[in-house]
Design an enzyme around this catalytic site. Structure first.
Site, short mmCIF file in Angstrom:
data_model
loop_
_atom_site.label_atom_id
_atom_site.label_comp_id
_atom_site.label_asym_id
_atom_site.label_seq_id
_atom_site.Cartn_x
_atom_site.Cartn_y
_atom_site.Cartn_z
N ALA A 10 0.82 -1.21 0.00
CA ALA A 10 0.00 0.00 0.00
C ALA A 10 0.86 1.27 0.00
CB ALA A 10 -0.93 -0.02 1.21
N PRO A 41 -2.70 -7.53 3.62
CA PRO A 41 -2.63 -8.66 4.54
C PRO A 41 -3.79 -8.66 5.52
CG PRO A 41 -0.86 -7.07 4.97
CD PRO A 41 -1.53 -6.66 3.71
N CYS A 42 -4.35 -7.48 5.79
CA CYS A 42 -5.46 -7.40 6.74
C CYS A 42 -6.69 -8.14 6.23
CB CYS A 42 -5.82 -5.94 7.04
SG CYS A 42 -5.62 -4.83 5.64
N TYR A 60 -5.76 -2.89 -6.50
CA TYR A 60 -5.70 -2.62 -7.92
C TYR A 60 -4.85 -3.70 -8.55
CZ TYR A 60 -7.24 2.05 -6.62
OH TYR A 60 -7.94 3.11 -6.12
N ARG A 69 -0.96 4.45 -14.85
CA ARG A 69 -0.16 5.40 -14.08
C ARG A 69 1.30 5.47 -14.53
NH1 ARG A 69 -2.87 4.38 -8.03
NH2 ARG A 69 -5.00 4.47 -8.81
N VAL A 79 14.82 -6.98 -4.00
CA VAL A 79 16.01 -6.14 -3.82
C VAL A 79 16.87 -6.81 -2.75
CG1 VAL A 79 16.88 -3.87 -3.12
CG2 VAL A 79 14.75 -4.05 -4.47
N TRP A 425 -28.45 10.60 25.50
CA TRP A 425 -27.12 10.88 26.05
C TRP A 425 -26.20 9.79 25.51
CZ3 TRP A 425 -26.00 15.25 28.82
CH2 TRP A 425 -27.05 15.92 29.46
#
Lengths: 437, 437
Positions: A10, A41-42, A60, A69, A79, A425
């Site tokens: 993300a 992962p959530c 996406y 994009r 990496v 209340w």
């Protein structure tokens, strides 16, 4: 300008999108070790509970980032080394180098695996990336006995998922309460709810996982539990290896220390998402509370700043929510225990209330624990449990805490009221009255 | 000290309770014209819908106030005159005088009845005090065709109640939208929802109510509708007669002008509840938005101050919520129309969103209209419609507006997130992005 982003979750993808939107001619490369981007992962516990394939967890599809994009997205590209000005990437069986002028570390967090014998047996899992969901779903098909180690958020959500699917679930938690980052009054409500659906073992420590090839049982300091499937949910750690290679300073939490612009201690190196700390707005201190909404926003802020803009991520108040079947549980700000550890002199209120006026059908119970600073009357934190409207009340406290409201401000909040929704209340207002102002 | 409180509704009884709690030896008399105290007109639509007797609408029985709180409560006691130092009360067929050192006017509001021929026919009702609920319930038993005049909150809620009970409902509204105090985008969603269940006649004006003894039809400028029962819901007016007798200053709205201590322009005369104005925290101006939560708080503040304390009612942001069957509708702050009337240069956003992440079952639609001040980026108001979580998002905006938050503050709110509750980017946060900061 050559931007390299390590991590396609993300935070990384939000940053990449932002940079491309602001600087359409910049070269923005994202290296993602898995075959998933923009993943969540959530959502894994719900992929188990509702039995859907893991690719639905992506927000996406990769094409959106590449085609719409213009991001140079490298999937299955790990990496392996980060150096001043370049990264070394292992992709498609080859090792390549890519240069960067600006680097974003968005490597996220990974589950901790306790050093216990047998954790590498078949059918022992952690919850990390979307493919885990598929592996767990597959293994769950033939599993009768499921043991979950840890009763934090992931443990609780997985306990819901497996019990909803008719498994015999044992949850083993070292602490003497589920959701150890809640105060005991709220945890007690969670305990009672969990015990109706699963075998909850508190104050119990896992010693070994046993079985031939495949897991067969979990051994603790107090017993032994049959297990066809084991889920390790004992917490997460930030993936800081690359940051450390670059000499980036870590915070006390072990996650990457950043300023409000998401800059690390090394020039042109930014960090965002679950790998980075954030300022806690109640204490002013840096903390590590890796969650998706702040991860996304950090990515947004990093992206804007990397593209030459100037925006500050103000920080977080630690708002969180989960549920176990019908029981919803939320928190924001500090618990009483945390507030005391931070040196506040606190007063707290614990109240039980109905979620609607007495005459409206279907009112449910809700429970609030609210903590104030005695010196300033400022609201330091709130925990809410109950069978509806927990998100609402947690959010009311979250905004009030972000606004540094006192109990008096809280009492005078102009909140919604109508018989189908709340009592006249609102329990939030009642908590302010109980705490005095 | 002799305290007289005129009106035993929420504001009056809250004040009386507070005074007795702070000054147990003071003589506190409450005069209530009806046989109900602590009543809730907002519950009347639900007494119709779920068919329960009106005494269930009382929050506390009279005994609680008399025995537990030591209040000298006079029921069926109408104050017919208020003078400097005494009131004239008609009770049990007698007229008596009672002296006061401090007076609280908590006479509430009453439904407006338009000057139309036939409004006094049998089976033509307004929604005011709990006994109305019983009369309407009784009349509804034999009614097939119900005409509701007015599509404000009461009209909408009554339209739900009668349609839920299987009546053929016609709603006649002068304005060209239901809920005339919402902007058109949200009202349009309400219109579509209402048209599925009732015959909604917009831009139509009632001309006469006709029938022998009992109502038979409603005539408008555009048609004629069969009616066995008519409900007039065209708004309310403050009951200021006694205040005017005392020379108490009224505000522009026609309700009683008060300061933050709930003091009127006349010394030792206070006002609270639906009869009093309150300061709007967005405009700083006094407004009249009679609703139960602020009415209760005004009573609390009046009580504390009358008992010698010192507390200020800061004001309101006009938070409101209602529903029509499954559709929930909330607002807080100013609408775009109101903001423009107040002279703000505004920018607004209207967004449609899902209430949960895409992969979680059961996501529903929600719609947000959010208005900001272009000069300061401050959030001026928000309107929310949708099929769940409307109370939550309206409250988030309510607290944010009370905190004078800008769109940037809104974007950085740390709100709850988990897949069963919300999307990662909560629509509230998305609205901040759309409005820019």
């Amino acid at each position: 300008m050559r931007v390299v982003i390590v991590g396609g979750g993300a935070g990384g993808m939000t940053a990449a999108s932002r940079i491309r939107a602001l600087k359409p001619d910049w070269d923005v490369k994202v290296f993602e070790a898995s075959s998933f981007v923009s993943h969540a992962p959530c959502g894994i516990p719900y992929a188990i509970e509702f039995d859907f394939p893991s690719d639905e967890l992506m927000y996406y599809k990769p094409e959106v980032f590449v085609k719409e994009r213009g991001i140079d997205l490298h999937m299955n590209a790990r990496v392996i080394e980060a150096k001043d000005g370049y990264v070394v990437v292992e992709e498609n069986g080859e090792v390549k180098e890519y240069e960067w002028d600006k680097l974003l570390i968005a490597t996220g967090a990974s589950p901790k695996v306790p050093p216990v014998e047998g954790v590498d047996l078949e059918n022992v899992f952690t919850v990390d990336l979307p493919p885990d969901a598929d592996r767990i779903r597959e293994a769950a098909k033939d599993a009768e006995n499921v043991v979950i180690v840890g009763a934090g958020y992931v443990g609780v959500e997985m306990a819901e998922a497996f019990s909803a699917r008719g498994k015999k679930v044992t949850v083993i938690e070292m602490a003497d309460q589920p959701l150890p980052n809640f105060d005991s009054e709220i945890a007690e409500i969670v305990r009672k709810e969990m015990e109706q659906k699963v075998d909850l073992r508190l104050g119990e420590k896992i010693v070994a996982i046993e079985g031939k090839d495949r897991v067969e049982r979990v051994v603790t300091d107090r017993g032994e539990y049959r297990a066809d499937l084991v889920l390790m949910a004992v917490g997460v750690k930030p993936n800081t290896e690359l940051a450390e290679q670059l000499g980036v300073e870590l915070g006390e939490s072990g996650a990457i220390k950043v300023n409000g612009r998401m800059e690390t201690s090394v020039e042109n190196v930014y960090a965002a998402g679950d790998v980075a700390e954030a300022k806690h707005l109640v204490t002013g201190k840096n903390v590590w509370i890796p969650l998706a909404p702040s991860g996304n926003k950090m990515g947004y802020v990093a992206g804007v700043n990397m593209a030459g803009g100037n925006i500050e991520f103000p920080g977080i108040v630690g708002t969180q929510i989960t549920k176990f079947h019908e029981l919803q549980i939320g928190r924001t700000g500090l618990t009483e225990r945390e507030a005391k550890q931070e040196g506040f002199e606190v007063k707290s209120a614990f109240i039980t209330a109905n979620t609607k006026v007495h005459y409206y059908p279907g009112a449910k119970k809700t429970y609030l624990k609210v903590v104030k600073d005695v010196k300033t009357n400022r609201i330091l934190g709130a925990q809410v449990a109950g069978y509806e409207m927990v998100a609402m009340r947690t959010n009311v406290f979250a905004v009030a805490i972000q606004a540094q409201f006192t109990t008096r401000d809280l009492f005078f909040l102009d909140l919604v009221y109508a018989p189908p929704f709340t009592p006249i209340w609102d329990p939030v207002i009642v908590s302010a009255r109980v705490l005095k102002f």
